[in-house]
Design a protein around this motif. Structure first.
Motif, PDB file in Angstrom:
ATOM      1  N   UNK A 234     -17.756  -9.500  -5.545  1.00 33.43           N
ATOM      2  CA  UNK A 234     -17.983  -9.952  -4.175  1.00 33.43           C
ATOM      3  C   UNK A 234     -17.152 -11.242  -3.965  1.00 33.43           C
ATOM      4  N   UNK A 235     -16.498 -11.310  -2.989  1.00 34.52           N
ATOM      5  CA  UNK A 235     -15.720 -12.647  -2.513  1.00 34.52           C
ATOM      6  C   UNK A 235     -16.683 -13.809  -2.385  1.00 34.52           C
ATOM      7  N   UNK A 236     -16.484 -15.001  -2.809  1.00 38.11           N
ATOM      8  CA  UNK A 236     -17.746 -16.104  -2.460  1.00 38.11           C
ATOM      9  C   UNK A 236     -17.831 -16.345  -1.159  1.00 38.11           C
ATOM     10  N   UNK A 237     -18.918 -16.526  -0.329  1.00 34.24           N
ATOM     11  CA  UNK A 237     -19.278 -16.668   0.933  1.00 34.24           C
ATOM     12  C   UNK A 237     -19.571 -15.469   1.500  1.00 34.24           C
ATOM     13  N   UNK A 238     -19.523 -14.177   0.855  1.00 37.18           N
ATOM     14  CA  UNK A 238     -19.430 -12.751   1.658  1.00 37.18           C
ATOM     15  C   UNK A 238     -20.975 -12.516   1.321  1.00 37.18           C
ATOM     16  N   UNK A 239     -21.691 -12.301   2.437  1.00 41.95           N
ATOM     17  CA  UNK A 239     -23.185 -11.996   2.641  1.00 41.95           C
ATOM     18  C   UNK A 239     -23.350 -10.345   2.179  1.00 41.95           C
ATOM     19  N   UNK A 240     -24.166 -10.011   1.376  1.00 46.32           N
ATOM     20  CA  UNK A 240     -24.438  -8.413   1.024  1.00 46.32           C
ATOM     21  C   UNK A 240     -25.711  -8.298   1.061  1.00 46.32           C
ATOM     22  N   UNK A 241     -26.310  -7.087   0.656  1.00 45.95           N
ATOM     23  CA  UNK A 241     -27.597  -6.583   0.434  1.00 45.95           C
ATOM     24  C   UNK A 241     -27.527  -5.711  -1.095  1.00 45.95           C
ATOM     25  N   UNK A 242     -28.465  -5.973  -1.764  1.00 49.91           N
ATOM     26  CA  UNK A 242     -28.561  -5.486  -3.133  1.00 49.91           C
ATOM     27  C   UNK A 242     -29.184  -3.883  -3.001  1.00 49.91           C
ATOM     28  N   UNK A 243     -28.289  -3.073  -3.345  1.00 48.83           N
ATOM     29  CA  UNK A 243     -28.560  -1.582  -3.098  1.00 48.83           C
ATOM     30  C   UNK A 243     -29.458  -0.854  -4.512  1.00 48.83           C
ATOM     31  N   UNK A 244     -28.654  -1.513  -5.669  1.00 47.57           N
ATOM     32  CA  UNK A 244     -29.300  -0.835  -6.806  1.00 47.57           C
ATOM     33  C   UNK A 244     -29.054  -1.848  -7.878  1.00 47.57           C
ATOM     34  N   UNK A 245     -29.833  -1.985  -8.887  1.00 45.78           N
ATOM     35  CA  UNK A 245     -29.712  -2.592 -10.002  1.00 45.78           C
ATOM     36  C   UNK A 245     -29.860  -1.850 -11.226  1.00 45.78           C
ATOM     37  N   UNK A 246     -28.902  -1.800 -12.454  1.00 47.50           N
ATOM     38  CA  UNK A 246     -29.286  -0.947 -13.352  1.00 47.50           C
ATOM     39  C   UNK A 246     -29.976  -1.621 -14.586  1.00 47.50           C
TER      40      UNK A 246
ATOM     41  N   UNK B 183     -19.024  -0.854   2.119  1.00 47.43           N
ATOM     42  CA  UNK B 183     -18.103  -0.514   0.841  1.00 47.43           C
ATOM     43  C   UNK B 183     -19.072  -1.172  -0.046  1.00 47.43           C
ATOM     44  N   UNK B 184     -19.356  -0.283  -1.255  1.00 49.75           N
ATOM     45  CA  UNK B 184     -20.329  -0.533  -2.293  1.00 49.75           C
ATOM     46  C   UNK B 184     -19.260  -1.381  -3.214  1.00 49.75           C
ATOM     47  N   UNK B 185     -19.895  -2.304  -3.932  1.00 48.31           N
ATOM     48  CA  UNK B 185     -19.020  -3.077  -4.993  1.00 48.31           C
ATOM     49  C   UNK B 185     -20.205  -3.791  -5.851  1.00 48.31           C
ATOM     50  N   UNK B 186     -19.896  -4.279  -6.929  1.00 48.93           N
ATOM     51  CA  UNK B 186     -20.758  -5.117  -7.702  1.00 48.93           C
ATOM     52  C   UNK B 186     -20.887  -6.515  -7.333  1.00 48.93           C
ATOM     53  N   UNK B 187     -21.894  -7.167  -7.397  1.00 42.09           N
ATOM     54  CA  UNK B 187     -22.073  -8.490  -7.235  1.00 42.09           C
ATOM     55  C   UNK B 187     -21.025  -9.650  -7.662  1.00 42.09           C
ATOM     56  N   UNK B 188     -20.596  -9.168  -9.042  1.00 45.98           N
ATOM     57  CA  UNK B 188     -19.634 -10.134  -9.488  1.00 45.98           C
ATOM     58  C   UNK B 188     -18.229 -10.067  -9.066  1.00 45.98           C
TER      59      UNK B 188
ATOM     60  N   UNK C 233     -23.909  -5.737 -13.062  1.00 41.89           N
ATOM     61  CA  UNK C 233     -24.910  -4.473 -13.003  1.00 41.89           C
ATOM     62  C   UNK C 233     -25.779  -4.315 -11.473  1.00 41.89           C
ATOM     63  N   UNK C 234     -25.161  -5.268 -10.556  1.00 41.49           N
ATOM     64  CA  UNK C 234     -25.967  -5.220  -9.460  1.00 41.49           C
ATOM     65  C   UNK C 234     -24.957  -4.673  -8.201  1.00 41.49           C
ATOM     66  N   UNK C 235     -25.369  -3.464  -7.837  1.00 42.87           N
ATOM     67  CA  UNK C 235     -24.436  -3.018  -6.735  1.00 42.87           C
ATOM     68  C   UNK C 235     -25.046  -3.616  -5.490  1.00 42.87           C
ATOM     69  N   UNK C 236     -23.989  -3.811  -4.466  1.00 41.34           N
ATOM     70  CA  UNK C 236     -24.116  -4.504  -3.297  1.00 41.34           C
ATOM     71  C   UNK C 236     -23.398  -3.799  -2.372  1.00 41.34           C
TER      72      UNK C 236
END
Length: 82
Positions: free
Chosen positions: A8-20, A1-6, A75-78
């Motif tokens: 994202x729940x604390x402690x959840x690991x993700x990968x950066x998909x896109x930065x505007x 599931x894609x969401x923005x970094x802001x 502005x960071x999609x993860x």
């Protein structure tokens, strides 16, 4: 599931998909790149500034801990990794 970094729940690991990058000034974009915030980087939000504010946001980028503004994280999609 894609969401923005802001969001994202604390402690959840993700990968950066896109930065505007277009929503940032040149200096801001350079600073984020220097901190390792680029597409494909692993990130994990660690903690937020205070109870009443979402600024700043401490995140782990790879093996380094950095502080970013909430507006930049927005502005960071993860995508969450397992």
């Amino acid at each position: 599931m894609t969401q923005t970094l802001d969001t994202l729940p604390l402690g959840t690991r993700a990968i950066i998909l896109n930065i505007d990058w277009h929503r940032l000034g040149e200096a801001e974009g350079r600073r984020l790149r220097e901190l390792g915030l680029i597409e494909g980087a692993d990130v994990e939000p660690l903690y937020r500034g205070s109870l009443f504010s979402r600024d700043p946001l401490a995140i782990r980028v790879g093996r380094m801990d950095v502080i970013v503004r909430h507006a930049h994280a927005a502005i960071i999609d993860v995508e969450v990794t397992l």
